[in-house]
Design a protein around this motif. Structure first.
Motif, PDB file in Angstrom:
ATOM      1  N   ARG A  31     -22.986  16.579   5.371  1.00  0.00           N
ATOM      2  CA  ARG A  31     -22.541  17.113   6.667  1.00  0.00           C
ATOM      3  C   ARG A  31     -23.686  17.123   7.675  1.00  0.00           C
ATOM      4  O   ARG A  31     -23.529  16.717   8.826  1.00  0.00           O
ATOM      5  CB  ARG A  31     -21.994  18.529   6.511  1.00  0.00           C
ATOM      6  N   ARG A  34     -24.402  13.617   8.843  1.00  0.00           N
ATOM      7  CA  ARG A  34     -23.338  13.141   9.745  1.00  0.00           C
ATOM      8  C   ARG A  34     -23.528  13.727  11.136  1.00  0.00           C
ATOM      9  O   ARG A  34     -23.455  13.008  12.141  1.00  0.00           O
ATOM     10  CB  ARG A  34     -21.958  13.536   9.191  1.00  0.00           C
ATOM     11  N   LYS A  40     -18.308  12.434  14.169  1.00  0.00           N
ATOM     12  CA  LYS A  40     -17.265  13.371  13.786  1.00  0.00           C
ATOM     13  C   LYS A  40     -16.760  12.965  12.406  1.00  0.00           C
ATOM     14  O   LYS A  40     -16.964  11.826  11.966  1.00  0.00           O
ATOM     15  CB  LYS A  40     -16.119  13.333  14.792  1.00  0.00           C
ATOM     16  N   GLN A  41     -16.087  13.877  11.745  1.00  0.00           N
ATOM     17  CA  GLN A  41     -15.535  13.554  10.427  1.00  0.00           C
ATOM     18  C   GLN A  41     -14.588  12.363  10.509  1.00  0.00           C
ATOM     19  O   GLN A  41     -14.614  11.494   9.630  1.00  0.00           O
ATOM     20  CB  GLN A  41     -14.821  14.771   9.835  1.00  0.00           C
ATOM     21  N   LEU A  42     -13.786  12.307  11.545  1.00  0.00           N
ATOM     22  CA  LEU A  42     -12.866  11.173  11.716  1.00  0.00           C
ATOM     23  C   LEU A  42     -13.617   9.862  11.915  1.00  0.00           C
ATOM     24  O   LEU A  42     -13.182   8.814  11.434  1.00  0.00           O
ATOM     25  CB  LEU A  42     -11.919  11.411  12.890  1.00  0.00           C
ATOM     26  N   ASP A  43     -14.747   9.916  12.628  1.00  0.00           N
ATOM     27  CA  ASP A  43     -15.569   8.715  12.826  1.00  0.00           C
ATOM     28  C   ASP A  43     -16.063   8.194  11.476  1.00  0.00           C
ATOM     29  O   ASP A  43     -15.973   7.004  11.183  1.00  0.00           O
ATOM     30  CB  ASP A  43     -16.780   9.015  13.709  1.00  0.00           C
ATOM     31  N   ALA A  45     -14.877   8.828   8.504  1.00  0.00           N
ATOM     32  CA  ALA A  45     -13.745   8.359   7.699  1.00  0.00           C
ATOM     33  C   ALA A  45     -13.374   6.928   8.080  1.00  0.00           C
ATOM     34  O   ALA A  45     -13.150   6.083   7.211  1.00  0.00           O
ATOM     35  CB  ALA A  45     -12.551   9.290   7.869  1.00  0.00           C
ATOM     36  N   GLY A  51     -10.016   8.316   4.021  1.00  0.00           N
ATOM     37  CA  GLY A  51      -9.261   9.281   4.802  1.00  0.00           C
ATOM     38  C   GLY A  51     -10.116  10.455   5.242  1.00  0.00           C
ATOM     39  O   GLY A  51     -11.140  10.764   4.617  1.00  0.00           O
ATOM     40  N   ASN A  52      -9.686  11.106   6.301  1.00  0.00           N
ATOM     41  CA  ASN A  52     -10.404  12.281   6.783  1.00  0.00           C
ATOM     42  C   ASN A  52     -10.414  13.386   5.730  1.00  0.00           C
ATOM     43  O   ASN A  52     -11.387  14.121   5.603  1.00  0.00           O
ATOM     44  CB  ASN A  52      -9.785  12.787   8.081  1.00  0.00           C
ATOM     45  N   ARG A  53      -9.340  13.517   4.967  1.00  0.00           N
ATOM     46  CA  ARG A  53      -9.260  14.556   3.925  1.00  0.00           C
ATOM     47  C   ARG A  53     -10.407  14.389   2.927  1.00  0.00           C
ATOM     48  O   ARG A  53     -10.973  15.379   2.459  1.00  0.00           O
ATOM     49  CB  ARG A  53      -7.910  14.455   3.208  1.00  0.00           C
ATOM     50  N   ILE A  55     -13.410  13.197   3.517  1.00  0.00           N
ATOM     51  CA  ILE A  55     -14.645  13.668   4.172  1.00  0.00           C
ATOM     52  C   ILE A  55     -14.684  15.193   4.154  1.00  0.00           C
ATOM     53  O   ILE A  55     -15.712  15.795   3.818  1.00  0.00           O
ATOM     54  CB  ILE A  55     -14.739  13.151   5.632  1.00  0.00           C
ATOM     55  N   VAL A  56     -13.578  15.819   4.487  1.00  0.00           N
ATOM     56  CA  VAL A  56     -13.501  17.287   4.486  1.00  0.00           C
ATOM     57  C   VAL A  56     -13.786  17.825   3.086  1.00  0.00           C
ATOM     58  O   VAL A  56     -14.594  18.741   2.905  1.00  0.00           O
ATOM     59  CB  VAL A  56     -12.118  17.760   4.993  1.00  0.00           C
TER      60      VAL A  56
END
Length: 94
Positions: A31, A34, A40-43, A45, A51-53, A55-56
């Motif tokens: 984290r 990043r 961002k997490q979406l970036d 991913a 998927g974003n999930r 990364i989370v």
């Protein structure tokens, strides 16, 4: 990750070695990197073809994430895993 995937620039940041003893600690390091790269997490991913999930979950220290995916994302972020024997523990840490 396929060899055609580009890696992100890590700038002038000089990383200190960080011992990782849990999935939560690994997630925090990922984290921090990043965010240091202003992603961002979406970036991440999208760049990592995941998927974003994922990364989370990875950043929150979920212990059952897929190892290869985590290693691929670490490589993308300019991080690597180094395995070595533990240094002798000092008596002050006991």
């Amino acid at each position: 990750m396929p060899s055609s995937t580009q890696t992100l620039p890590v700038g002038n940041y000089v990383s200190a070695e960080t011992p990782i003893r849990s999935s939560v600690e690994l997630g925090a390091v990922i984290r921090d990197q990043r965010k240091r790269l202003a992603l961002k997490q979406l970036d991440l991913a999208g760049l990592g073809n995941t998927g974003n999930r994922f990364i989370v979950d990875l950043e929150n220290g979920k212990p059952t994430v897929q190892l290869q995916k985590a290693l691929d994302l670490m490589d993308l972020l300019g991080l690597e895993v180094v395995v070595r024997s533990k240094a002798s523990r000092s008596t002050s840490s006991l």
